[in-house]
Scaffold this motif. Structure first.
Motif, PDB file in Angstrom:
ATOM      1  N   LYS A 178       0.817  -1.220   0.000  1.00  0.00           N
ATOM      2  CA  LYS A 178       0.000   0.000   0.000  1.00  0.00           C
ATOM      3  C   LYS A 178       0.849   1.268   0.000  1.00  0.00           C
ATOM      4  O   LYS A 178       0.567   2.213  -0.745  1.00  0.00           O
ATOM      5  N   ASP A 179       1.886   1.298   0.818  1.00  0.00           N
ATOM      6  CA  ASP A 179       2.702   2.509   0.913  1.00  0.00           C
ATOM      7  C   ASP A 179       3.535   2.758  -0.340  1.00  0.00           C
ATOM      8  O   ASP A 179       4.059   3.859  -0.524  1.00  0.00           O
ATOM      9  N   LYS A 197       0.233   9.947  -7.238  1.00  0.00           N
ATOM     10  CA  LYS A 197       0.694  10.464  -5.956  1.00  0.00           C
ATOM     11  C   LYS A 197       1.758  11.520  -6.189  1.00  0.00           C
ATOM     12  O   LYS A 197       2.703  11.312  -6.952  1.00  0.00           O
ATOM     13  N   TRP A 202      -2.551  13.069  -3.257  1.00  0.00           N
ATOM     14  CA  TRP A 202      -2.993  12.409  -4.483  1.00  0.00           C
ATOM     15  C   TRP A 202      -3.646  13.423  -5.408  1.00  0.00           C
ATOM     16  O   TRP A 202      -4.359  14.319  -4.956  1.00  0.00           O
ATOM     17  N   PRO A 214      -8.480  12.931  -0.495  1.00  0.00           N
ATOM     18  CA  PRO A 214      -7.600  11.947   0.146  1.00  0.00           C
ATOM     19  C   PRO A 214      -8.363  10.809   0.807  1.00  0.00           C
ATOM     20  O   PRO A 214      -7.911   9.665   0.808  1.00  0.00           O
ATOM     21  N   ARG A 218      -7.867   6.884  -0.045  1.00  0.00           N
ATOM     22  CA  ARG A 218      -7.525   6.026   1.097  1.00  0.00           C
ATOM     23  C   ARG A 218      -8.533   4.889   1.248  1.00  0.00           C
ATOM     24  O   ARG A 218      -8.160   3.750   1.559  1.00  0.00           O
ATOM     25  N   ASN A 222      -7.476   1.015   1.293  1.00  0.00           N
ATOM     26  CA  ASN A 222      -7.757   0.279   2.529  1.00  0.00           C
ATOM     27  C   ASN A 222      -8.670  -0.915   2.273  1.00  0.00           C
ATOM     28  O   ASN A 222      -8.506  -1.975   2.888  1.00  0.00           O
TER      29      ASN A 222
END
Length: 441
Positions: A178-179, A197, A202, A214, A218, A222
């Motif tokens: 994810k990161d 990004k 974003w 955001p 997210r 997630n």
């Protein structure tokens, strides 16, 4: 002198004996005792593969590159946390009591045909244990190792062994870091979108170029990172058409790291409250509920950043407000209080502070036009009000307010040219009159 030396040597020898035998020896004996009490000899970290037989089911697991894989009855990823949790319980299980049953029938202990058999391998070492019937002594079961000895051990181990293939297997819809995600490409029934990004933020790059919400980005990441599929519908994707995956309704592509490595997953249109999906890198077809798809089934408006401004309220040093034909200007003095410029009345410090805060929190109710050629239709050719916020000599924010349309008002961000609507009630602390901004004598 000689006798003293002899006594000293004897004392040293006795001390060494006590240290080696009593202290170090006791430590070694304790380790041996603990190992003998263990139901399975290897430690969890030492196990390289293991098998479990339960009824007619047989599952085999192999550790590869620090992760667990199922190799029997199918070849697929295992859920590491589930496997590691079970092996932790298995390798920490103790022999609570030992019963010698030489020449006796093991049927009363449930070990003649044990319900669960487990075999582990740790390099060249291997060990096995059989889990049998429940005992009348507390929450325990009988366990054996194929010889003439029966043990009592905690019943929790057997309960945790009663897992189906789906319980053991990997339930992620998509594997990714994810990161490390730097770009997202989404195709959905609502449209096609691309996100990139930039630093920690974003941006939308398709179908418009703008800041992305955001929270919306997210939510997508997630969902893919934390949510699990409900079931595996097929071990291979030979018949995609039966699951509406030959022409999927949703396709999500994630590009990670500097080399933009790609991970992708597709989903069908919902069938009732369910939908089918497939990770491009794996053969299985799985099922999810429609809640899984919600973060991806959004409009362009939902994906755009609705916040009109981005600044630190404490950094603003000067404010100008043109409203109702009256121009007002305010500056911070050396004590950080707001004072009016070229006005004999005392400014209401709290009103200026509240105005800045309200501008900071102002959100678009709709996006009208990016850079319209004509502003007349919005009442922005000659704005009814203008607010400017300064950090230094250049305005950090310049918002122009046009005509009212229902419960909303047209607003133009003069620094980027786009026109939006905002809710009229959100302007109550911004479009203030001279009487509201200054104290009367």
């Amino acid at each position: 002198m000689r006798n003293t030396l002899i006594l000293l040597l004897i004392a040293l020898a006795v001390g060494a004996y006590v240290y080696v035998y009593e202290y170090k020896g006791e430590e070694q004996r304790q380790k041996i005792k603990e190992r003998e009490e263990k139901l399975i000899a290897p430690e969890k970290e030492e196990i390289s593969s293991w098998e479990i037989y339960r009824g007619g089911d047989h599952y085999k697991f192999v550790r590869e590159d620090g992760h667990w894989r199922i190799t029997e009855p199918v070849s697929t990823g295992a859920e590491d946390v589930t496997v590691d949790g079970f092996l932790r319980d298995l390798t920490s299980a103790k022999k609570i009591r030992t019963i010698h049953v030489t020449g006796k029938d093991k049927t009363p202990y449930g070990l003649k045909r044990p319900e669960v058999r487990i075999r582990v391998e740790a390099g060249a070492e291997h060990d096995s244990v059989f889990l049998g019937a429940s005992s009348s002594f507390g929450d325990n079961i009988f366990a054996g190792k194929g010889d003439s000895v029966v043990f009592l051990t905690g019943a929790g181990l057997k309960r945790k062994a009663q897992k189906s293939l789906f319980d053991w297997r990997d339930k992620k819809a998509l594997h990714f870091e994810k990161d490390a995600v730097r770009r997202i490409v989404l195709k959905s029934p609502r449209g096609a979108y691309e996100f990139k990004k930039a630093g920690v933020s974003w941006k939308l790059t398709r179908p418009v170029t703008d800041k992305a919400d955001p929270g919306a980005v997210r939510a997508m990441l997630n969902k893919l990172d934390y949510a699990n599929v409900l079931s595996i519908e097929a071990e291979s994707a030979e018949d995609k058409k039966s699951y509406d995956l030959d022409k999927p309704a949703y396709v999500i592509e994630l590009y990670q790291g500097e080399n933009q490595s790609r991970s992708a997953v597709a989903f069908s249109a919902p069938r009732g409250k369910m939908a089918y999906g497939k990770d491009e890198a794996r053969p299985q077809i799985f099922k999810v509920d429609t809640l899984f798809l919600e973060p991806f089934n959004k409009s362009l408006f939902a994906f755009r950043e609705k916040k009109l401004t981005d600044f630190g309220t404490a950094s603003i040093r000067r404010v100008t407000l043109l409203n109702d034909g009256v121009f007002m200007e305010f500056k911070k003095d050396t004590s950080s209080r707001w004072i009016g410029v070229n006005d004999t009345l005392e400014a209401r410090d709290i009103k200026v502070t509240t105005l800045i805060s309200a501008v900071s929190g102002l959100r678009a109710a709709s996006f009208v036009a990016e850079k319209p050629k004509s502003l007349r239709r919005y009442g922005l050719e000659k704005p009814a009000a203008v607010v400017e916020l300064f950090i230094d000599d250049k305005p950090e924010v310049r918002l122009e307010f046009g005509k009212v349309h229902g419960d909303r008002r047209y607003v133009r961000d003069a620094l980027d040219g786009r026109v939006v609507t905002v809710k009229e009630k959100d302007l109550e602390d911004i479009l203030l009159t001279h009487d509201q901004m200054y104290k009367t004598k």
